[in-house]
Design an enzyme around this catalytic site. Sequence first.
Site, mmCIF file in Angstrom:
data_model
loop_
_atom_site.group_PDB
_atom_site.id
_atom_site.type_symbol
_atom_site.label_atom_id
_atom_site.label_comp_id
_atom_site.label_asym_id
_atom_site.label_seq_id
_atom_site.Cartn_x
_atom_site.Cartn_y
_atom_site.Cartn_z
ATOM 1 N N LYS A 23 0.836 -1.211 0.000
ATOM 2 C CA LYS A 23 0.000 0.000 0.000
ATOM 3 C C LYS A 23 0.869 1.260 0.000
ATOM 4 O O LYS A 23 0.577 2.214 -0.734
ATOM 5 C CB LYS A 23 -0.889 -0.025 1.258
ATOM 6 C CG LYS A 23 -1.377 1.324 1.737
ATOM 7 C CD LYS A 23 -2.133 1.159 3.045
ATOM 8 C CE LYS A 23 -2.331 2.436 3.823
ATOM 9 N NZ LYS A 23 -1.141 3.066 4.392
ATOM 10 N N ARG A 97 -3.672 10.592 2.988
ATOM 11 C CA ARG A 97 -2.649 11.633 3.073
ATOM 12 C C ARG A 97 -1.900 11.792 1.740
ATOM 13 O O ARG A 97 -0.988 12.595 1.621
ATOM 14 C CB ARG A 97 -1.639 11.281 4.170
ATOM 15 C CG ARG A 97 -2.228 11.343 5.555
ATOM 16 C CD ARG A 97 -1.220 10.965 6.604
ATOM 17 N NE ARG A 97 -0.050 11.814 6.613
ATOM 18 C CZ ARG A 97 -0.008 13.026 7.117
ATOM 19 N NH1 ARG A 97 -1.081 13.542 7.666
ATOM 20 N NH2 ARG A 97 1.096 13.730 7.093
ATOM 21 N N CYS A 121 -4.465 8.122 9.370
ATOM 22 C CA CYS A 121 -4.792 7.525 10.675
ATOM 23 C C CYS A 121 -4.467 8.482 11.816
ATOM 24 O O CYS A 121 -3.489 9.221 11.755
ATOM 25 C CB CYS A 121 -4.013 6.232 10.845
ATOM 26 S SG CYS A 121 -4.602 4.936 9.758
ATOM 27 N N ASP A 311 4.679 0.274 11.932
ATOM 28 C CA ASP A 311 3.432 -0.385 11.502
ATOM 29 C C ASP A 311 3.395 -1.869 11.879
ATOM 30 O O ASP A 311 2.335 -2.487 11.814
ATOM 31 C CB ASP A 311 3.260 -0.235 9.988
ATOM 32 C CG ASP A 311 3.282 1.221 9.582
ATOM 33 O OD1 ASP A 311 2.318 1.927 9.869
ATOM 34 O OD2 ASP A 311 4.302 1.662 9.020
ATOM 35 N N VAL A 333 8.536 6.460 16.404
ATOM 36 C CA VAL A 333 8.195 7.103 15.123
ATOM 37 C C VAL A 333 6.972 8.013 15.267
ATOM 38 O O VAL A 333 6.971 9.149 14.803
ATOM 39 C CB VAL A 333 7.975 6.046 14.015
ATOM 40 C CG1 VAL A 333 7.602 6.716 12.688
ATOM 41 C CG2 VAL A 333 9.220 5.189 13.844
HETATM 42 N N1 EPU Z 1 6.656 14.336 10.382
HETATM 43 C C1 EPU Z 1 6.737 15.670 10.685
HETATM 44 N N2 EPU Z 1 6.535 16.592 9.675
HETATM 45 C C2 EPU Z 1 6.237 16.207 8.404
HETATM 46 C C3 EPU Z 1 6.164 14.830 8.091
HETATM 47 C C4 EPU Z 1 6.375 13.905 9.103
HETATM 48 O O1 EPU Z 1 6.995 16.045 11.828
HETATM 49 O O2 EPU Z 1 6.051 17.084 7.538
HETATM 50 C C5 EPU Z 1 6.842 13.335 11.458
HETATM 51 C C6 EPU Z 1 5.545 12.560 11.720
HETATM 52 O O3 EPU Z 1 4.681 13.270 12.564
HETATM 53 C C7 EPU Z 1 6.053 11.276 12.325
HETATM 54 C C8 EPU Z 1 7.405 11.086 11.622
HETATM 55 O O4 EPU Z 1 7.766 12.341 11.042
HETATM 56 O O5 EPU Z 1 6.253 11.416 13.701
HETATM 57 C C9 EPU Z 1 7.415 10.028 10.554
HETATM 58 O O6 EPU Z 1 6.394 10.281 9.611
HETATM 59 P P1 EPU Z 1 6.587 9.914 8.071
HETATM 60 O O7 EPU Z 1 6.565 11.162 7.283
HETATM 61 O O8 EPU Z 1 7.767 9.013 7.935
HETATM 62 O O9 EPU Z 1 5.258 9.086 7.798
HETATM 63 P P2 EPU Z 1 4.285 9.196 6.555
HETATM 64 O O10 EPU Z 1 5.049 9.346 5.298
HETATM 65 O O11 EPU Z 1 3.180 10.155 6.847
HETATM 66 C C10 EPU Z 1 4.330 6.650 5.971
HETATM 67 C C11 EPU Z 1 3.297 5.572 5.904
HETATM 68 C C12 EPU Z 1 2.870 5.192 7.311
HETATM 69 C C13 EPU Z 1 4.101 4.734 8.084
HETATM 70 C C14 EPU Z 1 5.186 5.815 8.068
HETATM 71 C C15 EPU Z 1 6.478 5.355 8.717
HETATM 72 C C16 EPU Z 1 2.179 6.061 3.837
HETATM 73 C C17 EPU Z 1 0.944 6.502 3.134
HETATM 74 N N3 EPU Z 1 2.138 6.054 5.162
HETATM 75 O O12 EPU Z 1 3.665 7.751 6.587
HETATM 76 O O13 EPU Z 1 1.978 4.108 7.181
HETATM 77 O O14 EPU Z 1 3.734 4.445 9.409
HETATM 78 O O15 EPU Z 1 5.462 6.196 6.704
HETATM 79 O O16 EPU Z 1 6.985 4.221 8.074
HETATM 80 O O17 EPU Z 1 3.172 5.685 3.207
HETATM 81 C C18 EPU Z 1 0.103 2.807 7.645
HETATM 82 O O18 EPU Z 1 0.363 2.194 6.594
HETATM 83 O O19 EPU Z 1 -0.781 2.431 8.460
HETATM 84 C C19 EPU Z 1 0.856 4.007 7.971
HETATM 85 C C20 EPU Z 1 0.506 4.860 8.932
#
Ligand code: EPU
Length: 438
Positions: A23, A97, A121, A311, A333
Amino acid sequence: MSSLLYVNGGAPLNGEITVRGAKNFVSKAMVAAILGDEPSVLRNVPQIRDVAVVTGLLELHGVHVQAEPEAGILRLDPVNVESAHVADIDAHAGSSRIPILFCGPLLHRLGEAFIPDLGGCRIGDRPINFHLDILRRFGAVVEKREQGIALYAPNGLRGTKIALPYPSVGATEQLLLTAVRAEGLTELKGAAVEPEILDLIAVLQKMGALISVDTDRTIRIEGVSRLSGYQHTALSDRIEAASWASAALATHGDVYVRGATQPEMTTFLNTYRKVGGAFEVDDDGIRFYHPGGDLRAIVLETDVHPGFMTDWQQPLVVALTQAKGLSIVHETVYENRFEFTEALVGMGATIQVYRECLGGAPCRFGQRNFVHSAVISGATPLSAAEIEVPDLRGGFSHLIAALAAKGTSTVHGIELIDRGYERFTDKLTALGAEFSRG
Ligand code: EPU
C-alpha cells in the site's frame, strides 16, 4: 461491505493467504505516473481503498486510469493532466494523506496545485511542515486557504539542498517526486531509505531520472527535463505480511503468506524468532507459525528502516499479550500509537503505557508528555468484547485480539481496515476463522 463483524475467536488461524503490492508504495508509484509524458503500467496492485482513492484523485486531474483489479494491473495515462476542482479533490481525498504528494508532479505539469486538509490515521499530529518546507525550497509559493493549501511555481522549480530533521518517509518521497524534474542538482541529507522508497526510486529511474543513494542517508538527484512512462511490479506489502504473521502467533496458528519476501522483513523475522515464533522462507512466500511452548517477552523499539517498523508494532503487541513475562515496547516514530491498547486491556490484557522512553535510548518524544512506551505483562487469556476500530493498524490488531479471544466479539468500523488490507474477510475465511457480518 457492512461495517460490523461478529468474530467467534479462540481457534488457531491455519491455511494460506496471498499478499500483493505494498500500500505504501503503490499509491506513490501511481502519483509518479503524472511526471511522465507517456502511459505507465503498474503490476501487483492490491484491491484496497487507498488505491481507489488515489485512482479517483488521478482521474480528477485528467489521468486516464484503466484497471484490471483481479490481475492487479493499472494502466495510467497522464497525457491530458489538468487542474481539478477544489471541492472534488476534497470529496475524493477522504482519509488519505496522498494528496500532498501530488504537489511536485502537478507543479511541474501545470505550474499550480491545490491540496485539501489531509486525513490519515489518527496516530499522532502528522504535520506536513517538512513537505511544505521542501516545496518552498524548490521555489514554490505556498498559500494557506480556508479549504486547504494552494501552491504555485510560475517560474518553474529549481534543485536545492535540504537536510531533514527526521527521516520522514513522506517528505523523502515529496522530495524525490519534485526533484526529478526540477532544474539542476538536489541533495537531501537525512533521507528515509525504506524499501518502499527504494522501489519508488527504481520506478523513477525507469522513467529516466538520475538518482543516487549514499550509505549515509544522502540522496542526490540530477533533474531532467522530461520523463517517460514506466512498467513496474510493486514490491510486496511487508506490513500486511507481518500482520498475518502476528495473527498466526497470537492464535497459536500456522499461516503461509504467499508473496511475503524476506529481505524487506529481516528485522521483523529476527523479532518474531526472539518472541518464540517460527518461520520458514521459500521462493514464493513465508510460513509463519506458533511452534508450541511459551512465547517469550522482549524489549522492542520501533524505528525507521532498517529498524523495526512502527506499523509492525501494533499487530505484534497483541501476540506479546500471549508471551510469558514483561515486554517493553518503545514507539519512536509516532508520538501517539498506543491508544489501541485500551481495548486490549478491556479484553483482559495487562498493558501499562508510559510517557517515559522505556527500554531504549531517549527519543524525540521523551519529556514531552507523549504516551509512547508500553509494558505488556503476559501471558493473559483474552476474552471477547465489543470493539470500535480506531485506525488501520490498530484496527487489524483488534481483529487479531478478537480472533485470539474465546467467545464472540463485535467489531465495529471494519471498513477502515479495507484501506490497507486486501479482501481481509476472504482471507479470514481461507484461514478458517469463524465470523459473520452484522
Ligand atoms: N513528520 C513531521 N513533519 C512532516 C512529516 C512527518 O513532523 O512534515 C513526522 C511525523 O509526525 C512522524 C514522523 O515524522 O512522527 C514520521 O512520519 P513519516 O513522514 O515518515 O510518515 P508518513 O510518510 O506520513 C508513511 C506511511 C505510514 C508509516 C510511516 C512510517 C504512507 C501513506 N504512510 O507515513 O503508514 O507508518 O510512513 O513508516 O506511506 C500505515 O500504513 O498504516 C501508515 C501509517
